[in-house]
Design a protein around this motif. Structure first.
Motif, PDB file in Angstrom:
ATOM      1  N   GLN B 136       0.807  -1.223   0.000  1.00  0.00           N
ATOM      2  CA  GLN B 136       0.000   0.000   0.000  1.00  0.00           C
ATOM      3  C   GLN B 136       0.845   1.281   0.000  1.00  0.00           C
ATOM      4  O   GLN B 136       0.309   2.383  -0.095  1.00  0.00           O
ATOM      5  N   LEU B 137       2.175   1.138   0.140  1.00  0.00           N
ATOM      6  CA  LEU B 137       3.057   2.315   0.159  1.00  0.00           C
ATOM      7  C   LEU B 137       3.169   2.915  -1.241  1.00  0.00           C
ATOM      8  O   LEU B 137       3.013   2.205  -2.242  1.00  0.00           O
ATOM      9  N   PRO B 138       3.451   4.226  -1.319  1.00  0.00           N
ATOM     10  CA  PRO B 138       3.726   4.813  -2.628  1.00  0.00           C
ATOM     11  C   PRO B 138       4.878   4.083  -3.327  1.00  0.00           C
ATOM     12  O   PRO B 138       5.787   3.575  -2.647  1.00  0.00           O
ATOM     13  N   LYS B 139       4.824   4.064  -4.663  1.00  0.00           N
ATOM     14  CA  LYS B 139       5.746   3.230  -5.426  1.00  0.00           C
ATOM     15  C   LYS B 139       7.225   3.532  -5.117  1.00  0.00           C
ATOM     16  O   LYS B 139       8.037   2.601  -4.964  1.00  0.00           O
ATOM     17  N   ASP B 140       7.603   4.835  -5.032  1.00  0.00           N
ATOM     18  CA  ASP B 140       9.017   5.168  -4.805  1.00  0.00           C
ATOM     19  C   ASP B 140       9.512   4.708  -3.434  1.00  0.00           C
ATOM     20  O   ASP B 140      10.629   4.222  -3.283  1.00  0.00           O
ATOM     21  N   GLN B 141       8.613   4.819  -2.419  1.00  0.00           N
ATOM     22  CA  GLN B 141       8.987   4.356  -1.067  1.00  0.00           C
ATOM     23  C   GLN B 141       9.051   2.821  -1.010  1.00  0.00           C
ATOM     24  O   GLN B 141       9.941   2.251  -0.385  1.00  0.00           O
ATOM     25  N   LEU B 142       8.083   2.206  -1.676  1.00  0.00           N
ATOM     26  CA  LEU B 142       8.041   0.733  -1.723  1.00  0.00           C
ATOM     27  C   LEU B 142       9.323   0.174  -2.325  1.00  0.00           C
ATOM     28  O   LEU B 142       9.920  -0.781  -1.801  1.00  0.00           O
ATOM     29  N   ASN B 156      23.803   3.686  -0.842  1.00  0.00           N
ATOM     30  CA  ASN B 156      24.561   4.077  -2.044  1.00  0.00           C
ATOM     31  C   ASN B 156      24.073   3.311  -3.262  1.00  0.00           C
ATOM     32  O   ASN B 156      23.827   3.881  -4.332  1.00  0.00           O
ATOM     33  N   GLU B 157      23.941   1.991  -3.092  1.00  0.00           N
ATOM     34  CA  GLU B 157      23.481   1.124  -4.196  1.00  0.00           C
ATOM     35  C   GLU B 157      22.051   1.477  -4.588  1.00  0.00           C
ATOM     36  O   GLU B 157      21.707   1.506  -5.778  1.00  0.00           O
ATOM     37  N   ILE B 158      21.203   1.751  -3.569  1.00  0.00           N
ATOM     38  CA  ILE B 158      19.808   2.110  -3.847  1.00  0.00           C
ATOM     39  C   ILE B 158      19.765   3.421  -4.643  1.00  0.00           C
ATOM     40  O   ILE B 158      19.036   3.538  -5.632  1.00  0.00           O
ATOM     41  N   THR B 168      17.882  11.521  -1.008  1.00  0.00           N
ATOM     42  CA  THR B 168      16.504  11.209  -1.429  1.00  0.00           C
ATOM     43  C   THR B 168      16.153   9.775  -1.064  1.00  0.00           C
ATOM     44  O   THR B 168      15.050   9.497  -0.566  1.00  0.00           O
ATOM     45  N   ALA B 169      17.123   8.874  -1.309  1.00  0.00           N
ATOM     46  CA  ALA B 169      16.891   7.463  -0.960  1.00  0.00           C
ATOM     47  C   ALA B 169      16.635   7.313   0.543  1.00  0.00           C
ATOM     48  O   ALA B 169      15.707   6.610   0.968  1.00  0.00           O
ATOM     49  N   LEU B 170      17.473   8.014   1.342  1.00  0.00           N
ATOM     50  CA  LEU B 170      17.297   7.978   2.807  1.00  0.00           C
ATOM     51  C   LEU B 170      15.938   8.536   3.213  1.00  0.00           C
ATOM     52  O   LEU B 170      15.240   7.988   4.071  1.00  0.00           O
ATOM     53  N   GLY B 171      15.558   9.661   2.573  1.00  0.00           N
ATOM     54  CA  GLY B 171      14.268  10.291   2.873  1.00  0.00           C
ATOM     55  C   GLY B 171      13.107   9.384   2.521  1.00  0.00           C
ATOM     56  O   GLY B 171      12.150   9.241   3.303  1.00  0.00           O
ATOM     57  N   LEU B 177       8.892   4.083   6.324  1.00  0.00           N
ATOM     58  CA  LEU B 177       8.694   3.553   7.682  1.00  0.00           C
ATOM     59  C   LEU B 177       7.597   4.301   8.430  1.00  0.00           C
ATOM     60  O   LEU B 177       6.775   3.705   9.123  1.00  0.00           O
ATOM     61  N   ILE B 178       7.584   5.644   8.257  1.00  0.00           N
ATOM     62  CA  ILE B 178       6.535   6.444   8.923  1.00  0.00           C
ATOM     63  C   ILE B 178       5.159   6.009   8.422  1.00  0.00           C
ATOM     64  O   ILE B 178       4.237   5.765   9.205  1.00  0.00           O
ATOM     65  N   ASN B 179       5.044   5.866   7.089  1.00  0.00           N
ATOM     66  CA  ASN B 179       3.751   5.468   6.509  1.00  0.00           C
ATOM     67  C   ASN B 179       3.358   4.054   6.913  1.00  0.00           C
ATOM     68  O   ASN B 179       2.179   3.756   7.134  1.00  0.00           O
ATOM     69  N   LEU B 180       4.365   3.209   7.003  1.00  0.00           N
ATOM     70  CA  LEU B 180       4.095   1.826   7.413  1.00  0.00           C
ATOM     71  C   LEU B 180       3.525   1.786   8.835  1.00  0.00           C
ATOM     72  O   LEU B 180       2.566   1.068   9.112  1.00  0.00           O
ATOM     73  N   ARG B 181       4.111   2.625   9.713  1.00  0.00           N
ATOM     74  CA  ARG B 181       3.607   2.684  11.103  1.00  0.00           C
ATOM     75  C   ARG B 181       2.155   3.198  11.121  1.00  0.00           C
ATOM     76  O   ARG B 181       1.329   2.689  11.875  1.00  0.00           O
ATOM     77  N   LYS B 182       1.885   4.179  10.263  1.00  0.00           N
ATOM     78  CA  LYS B 182       0.521   4.708  10.201  1.00  0.00           C
ATOM     79  C   LYS B 182      -0.459   3.622   9.746  1.00  0.00           C
ATOM     80  O   LYS B 182      -1.564   3.495  10.276  1.00  0.00           O
ATOM     81  N   LEU B 183      -0.023   2.864   8.726  1.00  0.00           N
ATOM     82  CA  LEU B 183      -0.888   1.797   8.201  1.00  0.00           C
ATOM     83  C   LEU B 183      -1.140   0.716   9.266  1.00  0.00           C
ATOM     84  O   LEU B 183      -2.245   0.191   9.377  1.00  0.00           O
ATOM     85  N   ILE B 184      -0.095   0.439  10.034  1.00  0.00           N
ATOM     86  CA  ILE B 184      -0.225  -0.573  11.101  1.00  0.00           C
ATOM     87  C   ILE B 184      -1.243  -0.093  12.141  1.00  0.00           C
ATOM     88  O   ILE B 184      -2.123  -0.836  12.567  1.00  0.00           O
ATOM     89  N   GLU B 185      -1.125   1.188  12.537  1.00  0.00           N
ATOM     90  CA  GLU B 185      -2.059   1.742  13.521  1.00  0.00           C
ATOM     91  C   GLU B 185      -3.482   1.777  12.979  1.00  0.00           C
ATOM     92  O   GLU B 185      -4.433   1.408  13.655  1.00  0.00           O
ATOM     93  N   LYS B 186      -3.583   2.207  11.718  1.00  0.00           N
ATOM     94  CA  LYS B 186      -4.901   2.332  11.085  1.00  0.00           C
ATOM     95  C   LYS B 186      -5.593   0.971  11.010  1.00  0.00           C
ATOM     96  O   LYS B 186      -6.794   0.850  11.266  1.00  0.00           O
ATOM     97  N   ASN B 187      -4.833  -0.061  10.652  1.00  0.00           N
ATOM     98  CA  ASN B 187      -5.419  -1.397  10.497  1.00  0.00           C
ATOM     99  C   ASN B 187      -5.429  -2.200  11.805  1.00  0.00           C
ATOM    100  O   ASN B 187      -5.876  -3.334  11.819  1.00  0.00           O
ATOM    101  N   GLN B 188      -4.881  -1.572  12.852  1.00  0.00           N
ATOM    102  CA  GLN B 188      -4.834  -2.203  14.181  1.00  0.00           C
ATOM    103  C   GLN B 188      -4.225  -3.609  14.116  1.00  0.00           C
ATOM    104  O   GLN B 188      -4.781  -4.595  14.596  1.00  0.00           O
ATOM    105  N   ILE B 189      -3.081  -3.677  13.470  1.00  0.00           N
ATOM    106  CA  ILE B 189      -2.396  -4.973  13.328  1.00  0.00           C
ATOM    107  C   ILE B 189      -1.286  -5.086  14.364  1.00  0.00           C
ATOM    108  O   ILE B 189      -0.542  -4.127  14.593  1.00  0.00           O
TER     109      ILE B 189
END
Lengths: 47, 193
Positions: B136-142, B156-158, B168-171, B177-189
């Protein structure tokens, strides 16, 4: 002064091997056949 | 009853084919021989094994016809047992055996890296849930997250592979990770093993 006494050793325990062990030996004895053949000793265990 | 017949008579009867004689002979010396073995090895199952091996040698010697009647039976059988006890200790010296007791259990220091069946099931479930969330993450973050976590690539390789700067890669990874945490909270997993 504190006296130091030796710790008494446990007495020799008298035990017997189980009936199953004896039974195995009796079955082994019945099954074992040893024959001499042309200077060779051949052991057979017949069940 | 068994003690009234002497060993030599029982042995002669056995060698001439009376199978009952060996039973009487074993019974007659069972307690004395077993107690002797036990006094040395201090273990009942080892005692049984050595007792058994001793009489296997006795029976085999009788059947081969190589028993020397001149010697007395009991000292001879004790000598066989004694040699087998020495063999037992030699074997154990080469291959030390540790036995647990109330104070120390060997399994408290030996661990198994593998998860047990229940924990493995939980882990598989967590992996599946995580996979669904990552999708469910945006394509660039995924893309960055997959390269970093699943392909174990350096940032560096990424950066090289995605043709962006390392910052940009680090960002992207940070936002993933921030979005993943939000998704986890939202879905109560619950993602703990």
């Amino acid at each position: 002064m504190e006296k130091i006494y030796p710790v008494p050793e446990s007495q020799c325990r008298l035990i017997k091997s189980r009936a199953e062990t004896v039974r195995f030996l009796l079955d082994y004895s019945k099954a074992l056949h040893i024959r001499e053949f042309k200077g060779m000793t051949i052991e057979n265990s017949l069940n | 009853m068994y003690t009234t017949i002497d060993d030599a008579t029982l042995i002669r009867s056995y060698i001439s084919g009376d199978e009952k004689a060996i039973e009487k002979l074993i019974e007659k010396h069972n307690q004395r021989l077993s107690s002797y073995i036990y006094s040395k090895v201090k273990d009942m199952s080892v005692t049984e094994d050595i007792f058994q091996d001793t009489f296997i040698k006795v029976i085999s010697t009788f059947k081969r016809g190589t028993y020397n009647e001149e010697g007395k039976f009991l000292p001879w059988v004790m000598r066989i047992a004694h040699n087998l006890i020495i063999d037992h200790f030699r074997r154990n010296k080469r291959m030390p055996k540790y036995q647990g007791n109330k104070e120390f259990n060997i399994f408290s220091v030996l661990t198994d890296d593998k998860l047990n069946a229940e924990r493995q099931l939980i882990k598989d479930q967590i992996d599946q849930d995580l996979e669904v969330l990552i999708e469910q993450l945006p394509k660039d973050q995924l893309e960055v997250l997959r390269m970093r976590i699943y392909q174990n690539m350096s940032f560096n390789e990424i950066a090289e592979n995605t043709e962006v700067s390392i910052n940009t890669a680090l960002g992207r990874m940070r936002y993933a990770l921030i979005n993943l945490r939000k998704l986890i909270e939202k879905n109560q997993i619950v993602l703990t093993n």
